[in-house]
Design a protein around this motif. Structure first.
Motif, mmCIF file in Angstrom:
data_model
loop_
_atom_site.group_PDB
_atom_site.id
_atom_site.type_symbol
_atom_site.label_atom_id
_atom_site.label_comp_id
_atom_site.label_asym_id
_atom_site.label_seq_id
_atom_site.Cartn_x
_atom_site.Cartn_y
_atom_site.Cartn_z
ATOM 1 N N ALA A 4 -9.960 2.379 0.603
ATOM 2 C CA ALA A 4 -8.975 1.340 0.314
ATOM 3 C C ALA A 4 -9.044 0.214 1.342
ATOM 4 O O ALA A 4 -8.869 -0.962 1.003
ATOM 5 N N HIS A 5 -9.315 0.567 2.596
ATOM 6 C CA HIS A 5 -9.412 -0.458 3.639
ATOM 7 C C HIS A 5 -10.587 -1.397 3.366
ATOM 8 O O HIS A 5 -10.460 -2.627 3.506
ATOM 9 N N ASN B 122 -0.343 -2.972 4.590
ATOM 10 C CA ASN B 122 -1.798 -2.917 4.704
ATOM 11 C C ASN B 122 -2.239 -1.480 4.952
ATOM 12 O O ASN B 122 -1.418 -0.606 5.253
ATOM 13 N N VAL B 123 -3.524 -1.250 4.851
ATOM 14 C CA VAL B 123 -4.047 0.115 4.900
ATOM 15 C C VAL B 123 -4.016 0.699 6.311
ATOM 16 O O VAL B 123 -3.682 1.873 6.486
ATOM 17 N N VAL C 95 -3.446 0.185 -3.607
ATOM 18 C CA VAL C 95 -3.593 -0.970 -2.718
ATOM 19 C C VAL C 95 -3.527 -2.226 -3.591
ATOM 20 O O VAL C 95 -3.966 -2.206 -4.739
ATOM 21 N N VAL D 32 0.853 -1.188 0.000
ATOM 22 C CA VAL D 32 0.000 0.000 0.000
ATOM 23 C C VAL D 32 0.887 1.236 0.000
ATOM 24 O O VAL D 32 1.790 1.352 0.833
ATOM 25 N N ASN E 149 -0.771 2.073 7.053
ATOM 26 C CA ASN E 149 -0.534 3.278 6.264
ATOM 27 C C ASN E 149 -1.127 4.496 6.964
ATOM 28 O O ASN E 149 -0.494 5.554 7.051
ATOM 29 N N GLU F 142 -9.577 -3.589 0.506
ATOM 30 C CA GLU F 142 -8.534 -4.522 0.940
ATOM 31 C C GLU F 142 -9.126 -5.684 1.731
ATOM 32 O O GLU F 142 -8.791 -6.858 1.489
#
Length: 543
Positions: A526-527, A299-300, A497, A269, A303, A530
């Motif tokens: 994005a999470h 991973n988000v 991602v 990510v 981030n 993901e």
């Protein structure tokens, strides 16, 4: 801020369709991703592994292969929240966490048939700093989530105790204080593990070299296809090292694609923030107009946590924004499960709908409640893009040397670097320094420069604003760094991602692009994607 420049811009329609033998004023092929070819140089001629490890080797003698194997299930591919849980449960100390990553770097990064050449230097005080975090662990004062987490910095970000080289031999002895964002990380309790390799001078140097090469660090290699797949640039080492689980997270820099490209190419990510959200002071520059640092993670949620630690107003950076944010702003909703795609509207670029991974990603977004509108790309160009970078670097690099570089450096301009490299061209510039010649030869008066920046900025905004306003969009969906140049000149945030792998196994990223200071929203989108898609897989030879 920086050099993140990766101008590795598998550009959007304007650049993608430029005929190879015709140079237009929008053509950025000299600084864009290249087709893979044989490398002139693979391993560094300027790093001695023994020297890199001297300061910590003695302290690593008590960390065994058996301990490494014991800790693997608790550390590999785990997010920061999971790592903290293990720390609280006594599975490991911060010292053990640091030693795990050091052991892993030494095991895989150089001088073996799996070497990735992603790390340039190790913080000589890193184990001592980890012990201090352990000492403070039982202090009941609430700690930031980044506390005790080992972080790598791209080697164009000033850091005490390690030289900041930008991958260039000319900066081999550039020993400085901390950049603003380095100070922020330390204030939040993060542990600086070391410095990551990069495309030399943030890929704004040679014009005809592979992504991920620097004279200091050698050729960075992609863990998903070593010597097969491109690493992306210029934050190559940051992307590769996190893909291979060499640290919890890394910081990269971008001017136009330098975070998005290596993040996508290495299945991690990567966030290129709005210009002004993060400080650029103390980062070797390309363009004070476009440069920005940004977080690169597995991973988000990590981030968002790293972004929170990096954020802070810097009065010495003309573009820094004094926003009413607080650290938790970026990750609280994700951590509490309060993010959703229901009612959100995204534009899908029609030209990209031939990509099966992109189509699959769109299907996942729809299943999570998003509305997808197919959009045509706006017919706007980016005239004089390279000229903007040239003219910025003419003044920004001397300013770095004066204000943030080591006083012992006998450098004050781009021309000084050119002259230095000529003394030993085989070692310092095996692929040449064509782009540096372009920098010193470019000219424009003050008004021409202002006009150039204004046109690029307005064209970039038009590229996104027209479809966003027409269709009431919350964001635009892209692939990798395909539209990085437009996001750069618009100064808009973009986050990529993992979206899966081609039939050959090459990673690709789904990229969300939004309006200024929409980082919190992009991270939330994005999470959700993901967690619904779960596309990231660790590279099989590095598990």
């Amino acid at each position: 801020m920086k050099k993140i420049i990766l101008l590795m811009i598998l550009f959007s329609s304007a650049a993608c369709h430029t005929q190879k033998n015709v140079k237009s004023e929008s053509d950025i092929s000299d600084i864009s991703e290249k087709e893979f070819r044989e490398f002139k140089v693979l391993d560094s001629k300027n790093i001695e592994n023994q020297v890199v490890w001297n300061a910590v080797s003695k302290q690593m003698e008590d960390f065994t292969e058996a301990e490494y194997e014991r800790l693997k299930p608790y550390i590999l591919e785990k997010n920061i929240l999971e790592l903290h849980k293990s720390r609280v449960q006594g599975v490991f100390t911060y010292e053990k966490l640091v030693k795990f990553y050091l052991y892993r770097i030494k095991k895989y990064d150089r001088d073996n048939n799996l070497s990735l050449n992603s790390i340039i230097s190790i913080n000589p005080n890193v184990i001592a700093e980890a012990k201090l975090r352990d000492r403070d662990f039982f202090n009941k004062k609430l700690k930031p989530l980044i506390f005790g987490m080992p972080i790598l910095l791209k080697d164009n970000i000033n850091t005490e105790n390690m030289p900041t080289t930008a991958g260039a031999i000319a900066l081999k002895n550039n020993n400085t204080g901390d950049a603003f964002i380095t100070k922020r990380l330390k204030e939040e309790g993060a542990i600086i593990l070391g410095k990551a390799n990069l495309s030399e001078w943030a890929y704004f140097f040679c014009g005809d070299c592979p992504s991920g090469y620097s004279a200091i660090g050698g050729q960075t290699l992609n863990p998903y296809g070593r010597k097969i797949f491109d690493t992306g640039g210029s934050s190559s080492g940051s992307g590769v090292s996190i893909a291979a689980n060499f640290a919890v997270a890394a910081v990269g820099t971008e001017t136009a694609g330098s975070i998005l490209s290596p993040a996508s190419q290495n299945s991690v990510v990567g966030l290129k923030p709005t210009i002004g959200l993060l400080s650029r002071s103390g980062i070797v520059p390309i363009s004070s107009t476009l440069d920005t640092p940004g977080p690169m993670t597995k991973n988000v949620i990590d981030n968002a946590i790293l972004l929170a630690a990096l954020y802070g107003y810097d009065k010495t950076d003309a573009k820094s924004q004094a926003l009413k944010y607080y650290g938790k702003h970026f990750y609280t909703d994700i951590k509490q499960g309060k993010v959703s795609l229901k009612g959100k509207r995204f534009g899908a670029v029609k030209r990209l709908l031939t990509d099966t991974l992109y189509v699959e990603a769109i299907k996942v977004l729809k299943q999570q409640g998003a509305t997808i509108i197919e959009i045509e790309e706006e017919n706007v160009s980016l005239p004089k893009f390279i000229n903007l970078l040239n003219l910025d670097m003419q003044k920004d690099l001397p300013a770095y040397f004066k204000n943030h570089g080591a006083k012992r450096l006998s450098l004050s301009s781009v021309q000084d670097v050119i002259d230095f490299n000529k003394k030993d061209s085989v070692n310092t510039m095996p692929y040449g320094q064509k782009l540096f010649y372009g920098i010193v030869n470019d000219k424009a008066n003050k008004q021409e420069f202002i006009d150039m920046k204004n046109v690029l900025h307005e064209n970039g905004k038009t590229f996104f604003n027209n479809p966003m306003q027409k269709h009431n969009l919350d964001g635009v969906l892209s692939i990798n760094n395909y539209h990085a140049a437009y996001a750069a000149v618009a100064e808009y945030p973009a986050l990529t991602v993992p979206m899966g792998y081609t039939k050959k196994g090459e990673p690709k990223g789904l990229t969300f692009i939004g309006k200024p200071f929409m980082e919190k929203e992009l991270l939330g989108y994005a999470h959700v994607y993901e967690q619904a898609s779960k596309k990231r897989k660790a590279p099989k030879n590095y598990q």
